[in-house]
Design an enzyme around this catalytic site. Structure first.
Site, PDB file in Angstrom:
ATOM      1  N   ASN A  82      30.079 -24.744  49.757  1.00 42.71           N
ATOM      2  CA  ASN A  82      28.987 -25.236  50.601  1.00 42.71           C
ATOM      3  C   ASN A  82      29.383 -26.630  51.080  1.00 42.71           C
ATOM      4  O   ASN A  82      29.386 -27.581  50.299  1.00 42.71           O
ATOM      5  CB  ASN A  82      27.711 -25.280  49.743  1.00 42.71           C
ATOM      6  CG  ASN A  82      26.498 -25.734  50.533  1.00 42.71           C
ATOM      7  OD1 ASN A  82      26.597 -26.131  51.697  1.00 42.71           O
ATOM      8  ND2 ASN A  82      25.345 -25.683  49.894  1.00 42.71           N
ATOM      9  N   LYS A 122      30.551 -28.643  47.807  1.00 43.42           N
ATOM     10  CA  LYS A 122      30.066 -28.104  46.537  1.00 43.42           C
ATOM     11  C   LYS A 122      30.800 -26.796  46.302  1.00 43.42           C
ATOM     12  O   LYS A 122      30.996 -26.038  47.254  1.00 43.42           O
ATOM     13  CB  LYS A 122      28.582 -27.772  46.717  1.00 43.42           C
ATOM     14  CG  LYS A 122      27.656 -28.319  45.683  1.00 43.42           C
ATOM     15  CD  LYS A 122      26.251 -28.101  46.210  1.00 43.42           C
ATOM     16  CE  LYS A 122      25.257 -27.919  45.114  1.00 43.42           C
ATOM     17  NZ  LYS A 122      23.909 -27.755  45.661  1.00 43.42           N
ATOM     18  N   ARG A 139      28.692 -20.962  52.683  1.00 42.72           N
ATOM     19  CA  ARG A 139      27.350 -21.104  53.219  1.00 42.72           C
ATOM     20  C   ARG A 139      27.468 -21.644  54.643  1.00 42.72           C
ATOM     21  O   ARG A 139      28.108 -22.670  54.869  1.00 42.72           O
ATOM     22  CB  ARG A 139      26.545 -22.091  52.371  1.00 42.72           C
ATOM     23  CG  ARG A 139      25.192 -22.341  52.969  1.00 42.72           C
ATOM     24  CD  ARG A 139      24.487 -23.482  52.313  1.00 42.72           C
ATOM     25  NE  ARG A 139      23.178 -23.637  52.910  1.00 42.72           N
ATOM     26  CZ  ARG A 139      22.562 -24.800  53.056  1.00 42.72           C
ATOM     27  NH1 ARG A 139      23.126 -25.897  52.633  1.00 42.72           N
ATOM     28  NH2 ARG A 139      21.376 -24.858  53.612  1.00 42.72           N
ATOM     29  N   HIS A 194      16.769 -21.259  54.585  1.00 47.55           N
ATOM     30  CA  HIS A 194      16.648 -20.923  53.153  1.00 47.55           C
ATOM     31  C   HIS A 194      16.706 -19.416  52.941  1.00 47.55           C
ATOM     32  O   HIS A 194      16.213 -18.901  51.932  1.00 47.55           O
ATOM     33  CB  HIS A 194      15.312 -21.415  52.542  1.00 47.55           C
ATOM     34  CG  HIS A 194      15.125 -22.897  52.538  1.00 47.55           C
ATOM     35  ND1 HIS A 194      13.910 -23.480  52.796  1.00 47.55           N
ATOM     36  CD2 HIS A 194      15.988 -23.900  52.305  1.00 47.55           C
ATOM     37  CE1 HIS A 194      14.030 -24.794  52.724  1.00 47.55           C
ATOM     38  NE2 HIS A 194      15.299 -25.081  52.426  1.00 47.55           N
ATOM     39  N   GLY A 247      11.411 -27.379  47.612  1.00 46.17           N
ATOM     40  CA  GLY A 247      12.399 -28.353  47.121  1.00 46.17           C
ATOM     41  C   GLY A 247      12.258 -29.616  47.943  1.00 46.17           C
ATOM     42  O   GLY A 247      11.147 -29.969  48.338  1.00 46.17           O
ATOM     43  N   ARG A 306      10.241 -34.688  55.666  1.00 49.74           N
ATOM     44  CA  ARG A 306       9.998 -34.044  56.973  1.00 49.74           C
ATOM     45  C   ARG A 306       8.523 -33.690  57.121  1.00 49.74           C
ATOM     46  O   ARG A 306       7.894 -33.235  56.169  1.00 49.74           O
ATOM     47  CB  ARG A 306      10.843 -32.771  57.091  1.00 49.74           C
ATOM     48  CG  ARG A 306      12.313 -33.060  57.275  1.00 49.74           C
ATOM     49  CD  ARG A 306      13.104 -31.778  57.386  1.00 49.74           C
ATOM     50  NE  ARG A 306      14.044 -31.646  56.285  1.00 49.74           N
ATOM     51  CZ  ARG A 306      14.517 -30.500  55.826  1.00 49.74           C
ATOM     52  NH1 ARG A 306      14.128 -29.362  56.371  1.00 49.74           N
ATOM     53  NH2 ARG A 306      15.369 -30.480  54.829  1.00 49.74           N
ATOM     54  N   GLY A 358       9.040 -25.721  43.044  1.00 46.77           N
ATOM     55  CA  GLY A 358       8.453 -24.407  42.741  1.00 46.77           C
ATOM     56  C   GLY A 358       8.762 -23.940  41.325  1.00 46.77           C
ATOM     57  O   GLY A 358       7.925 -23.330  40.660  1.00 46.77           O
ATOM     58  N   GLU A 372      21.311 -19.637  44.927  1.00 41.18           N
ATOM     59  CA  GLU A 372      21.894 -19.368  46.243  1.00 41.18           C
ATOM     60  C   GLU A 372      23.386 -19.098  46.135  1.00 41.18           C
ATOM     61  O   GLU A 372      23.921 -18.262  46.856  1.00 41.18           O
ATOM     62  CB  GLU A 372      21.608 -20.546  47.188  1.00 41.18           C
ATOM     63  CG  GLU A 372      20.127 -20.627  47.512  1.00 41.18           C
ATOM     64  CD  GLU A 372      19.692 -21.927  48.149  1.00 41.18           C
ATOM     65  OE1 GLU A 372      19.658 -21.984  49.377  1.00 41.18           O
ATOM     66  OE2 GLU A 372      19.366 -22.888  47.430  1.00 41.18           O
TER      67      GLU A 372
HETATM   68  P1  ADP Z   1      16.982 -29.422  47.561  1.00 49.72           P
HETATM   69  O1  ADP Z   1      16.078 -28.956  48.667  1.00 49.72           O
HETATM   70  O2  ADP Z   1      17.621 -30.746  47.841  1.00 49.72           O
HETATM   71  O3  ADP Z   1      17.936 -28.349  47.036  1.00 49.72           O
HETATM   72  P2  ADP Z   1      15.646 -29.084  45.014  1.00 49.72           P
HETATM   73  O4  ADP Z   1      15.363 -27.631  45.140  1.00 49.72           O
HETATM   74  O5  ADP Z   1      16.621 -29.518  43.977  1.00 49.72           O
HETATM   75  O6  ADP Z   1      15.981 -29.766  46.383  1.00 49.72           O
HETATM   76  O7  ADP Z   1      14.250 -29.804  44.710  1.00 49.72           O
HETATM   77  C1  ADP Z   1      14.109 -31.177  44.625  1.00 49.72           C
HETATM   78  C2  ADP Z   1      12.654 -31.490  44.319  1.00 49.72           C
HETATM   79  O8  ADP Z   1      12.296 -30.883  43.067  1.00 49.72           O
HETATM   80  C3  ADP Z   1      12.373 -32.990  44.162  1.00 49.72           C
HETATM   81  O9  ADP Z   1      11.158 -33.324  44.829  1.00 49.72           O
HETATM   82  C4  ADP Z   1      12.188 -33.127  42.676  1.00 49.72           C
HETATM   83  O10 ADP Z   1      11.301 -34.172  42.349  1.00 49.72           O
HETATM   84  C5  ADP Z   1      11.551 -31.807  42.301  1.00 49.72           C
HETATM   85  N1  ADP Z   1      11.624 -31.557  40.866  1.00 49.72           N
HETATM   86  C6  ADP Z   1      12.710 -31.346  40.102  1.00 49.72           C
HETATM   87  N2  ADP Z   1      12.363 -31.235  38.788  1.00 49.72           N
HETATM   88  C7  ADP Z   1      11.019 -31.398  38.731  1.00 49.72           C
HETATM   89  C8  ADP Z   1      10.047 -31.399  37.683  1.00 49.72           C
HETATM   90  N3  ADP Z   1      10.408 -31.210  36.417  1.00 49.72           N
HETATM   91  N4  ADP Z   1       8.755 -31.590  38.017  1.00 49.72           N
HETATM   92  C9  ADP Z   1       8.385 -31.791  39.295  1.00 49.72           C
HETATM   93  N5  ADP Z   1       9.238 -31.806  40.326  1.00 49.72           N
HETATM   94  C10 ADP Z   1      10.538 -31.609  40.068  1.00 49.72           C
END
Ligand code: ADP
Length: 403
Positions: free
Chosen positions: A7, A14, A95, A184, A214, A245, A336, A388
């Site tokens: 990626n 990555k 990717r 996504h 995320g 965003r 999520g 992914e």
């Molecule tokens: P990306 O879109 O960059 O791949 P991720 O899927 O890794 O992002 O998600 C990042 C988000 O997930 C951030 O807002 C981070 O704060 C949140 N996050 C990660 N761990 C936790 C947690 N334990 N509780 C709440 N939010 C979390």
């Protein structure tokens, strides 16, 4: 069969090397700040096993070629490596962010495919050029090894015109490809497949709302295993509220800002992409920081969190209307998977539509795929960690088998 998943970002690379027999991850890593004098390389051998063979180092990496060569050296090195030489890599899966309308599925890369990915650059000017560099570098360094492109947009190519068209002059679609593409897709496809398996149903019989939250977020209506609508649009700026965003806004706000503040298009682009979303409301874009601030009584952080949950709920409700029958709502990605509060706010008030959380299961720190719906909930509510890279490796394997 060993598949290397790559990626590439504009200054990052990555990678994960899979042995598809498990499938297991043999090694993984990340190179950041490519092009700078101190690029950072982090490599893990067989992640999850005692840190042996792991390495972090900084060194000059002038370009992606240098980064990829460093990765190959590590993968084949006696201490950090997991293969004897590159002949043990059977295929490379890439990717690629934007496949436009050209790519409905993952595909073996040849000169025509490279041209078609290049033709999509105007639709993803930040991402596709970086993905192309990754492809060109891998083609040069793994001669004769099949390269497969896996597109973020491909899963959503099953959307019907009524879902993907904007109510704009039709020639903007025919001349300039202005339409919803969605992103996504690899994540939505992966969790939708896992959810169907957990429900014990064939994907063709399963209707789902997949909720990827995320830094970037999107929600997808999946009917019979196929995407029929999704919240991201022609670009990844539409839909729900994201880290920085805006998600959906009234487009006329753009003219108003230009008139009242004299902002240029570039400045407005910067505001909508980098200074809006959760960050715009409360100054923070990391959900963990927002929770800390909420606990300390920060009113703006509370507002950002409430807006985030409310917007997600509006999308989930509208996709229930799109699908009619929904088997499950599936939460995935950083927020999520890990944040019970966001999940609760996103489902709050949907009881009349058959959605009820089991509060204890929702709060449980358990990881892994799980059902967090109440026993009587007509619509199941699930948390499924996305993967992914594994989905890219699987797709790559499928393309090779179909050759
Ligand atoms: P990306 O879109 O960059 O791949 P991720 O899927 O890794 O992002 O998600 C990042 C988000 O997930 C951030 O807002 C981070 O704060 C949140 N996050 C990660 N761990 C936790 C947690 N334990 N509780 C709440 N939010 C979390």
């Amino acid at each position: 069969m060993n598949i290397l998943v790559i990626n590439t970002g504009s200054s990052s690379l990555k990678y994960q090397l899979f042995d598809m027999a498990g499938p297991t991850v043999l090694a993984s890593g990340l190179v950041e700040r490519i092009g700078e004098s101190r690029a950072k390389l982090m490599h893990k051998k067989r992640p999850g096993q005692d840190g042996e063979g792991a390495l972090t180092r900084e060194e000059a990496m002038p370009d992606h070629g240098a980064a990829m060569r460093a990765v190959i050296t590590l993968l084949t090195d006696p201490e950090h490596g997991v293969i004897k030489d590159t002949s043990e890599i059977n295929a490379v899966g890439h990717r690629v962010v934007h496949g436009g309308e050209h790519f409905h599925a993952s595909t073996l890369v040849d000169a025509d495919v490279m041209d078609a990915i290049r033709a999509c650059v105007p639709l993803a000017p930040l991402h596709n050029p970086a993905n192309l560099i990754g492809l060109e570098t891998a083609q040069a360094l793994f001669p004769g090894v099949p390269q497969v492109a896996v597109f973020d947009t491909a899963f959503h190519q099953t959307m019907p015109p009524k879902a993907y068209l904007y109510a704009l002059p039709y020639e903007l679609y025919t001349e300039l490809n202005v339409r919803r593409y969605g992103f996504h897709g690899t994540s939505h496809r992966f969790v939708a497949g896992e959810a169907a398996r957990m429900l014990g149903k064939a994907p063709e019989d399963t209707n789902l709302i997949t909720v990827h939250l995320g830094n970037g977020s999107s929600i997808c209506a999946v009917k019979g295993g196929k995407s029929v609508d999704t919240s991201l649009g022609m670009t990844p700026l539409a839909g729900v509220i994201m880290g920085t965003r805006s998600g959906d806004i009234d487009p006329a706000i753009i003219f108003y800002l230009a008139e009242r503040k004299g902002y240029s298009l570039g400045e407005i682009d910067d505001i909508l992409n980098k200074k809006s979303g959760l960050k715009g409301i409360c100054g923070m874009n990391d959900m963990r920081d927002i929770h800390k601030a909420v606990a300390e009584g920060d009113v703006q952080a509370r507002l950002a969190l409430d807006m985030f949950g409310y917007r997600n709920r509006k999308y989930i409700g509208s996709y229930m209307a799109v699908l009619g029958r929904v088997d499950a709502i599936v939460f995935t990605a950083g927020i999520g998977e890990n944040d019970p509060v966001s999940r609760e706010l996103s489902c709050r008030g949907l009881t009349a539509l058959g959605v009820e959380l089991d509060h204890e299961r929702n709060q449980s720190p358990e990881r892994g795929a799980r059902d967090i719906g109440a026993a009587g909930s007509q619509v199941r509510v699930m948390v499924i960690p996305t993967n992914e890279e594994l989905e890219i490796a699987r797709q790559t394997g499928e393309v090779l088998r179909a050759r």
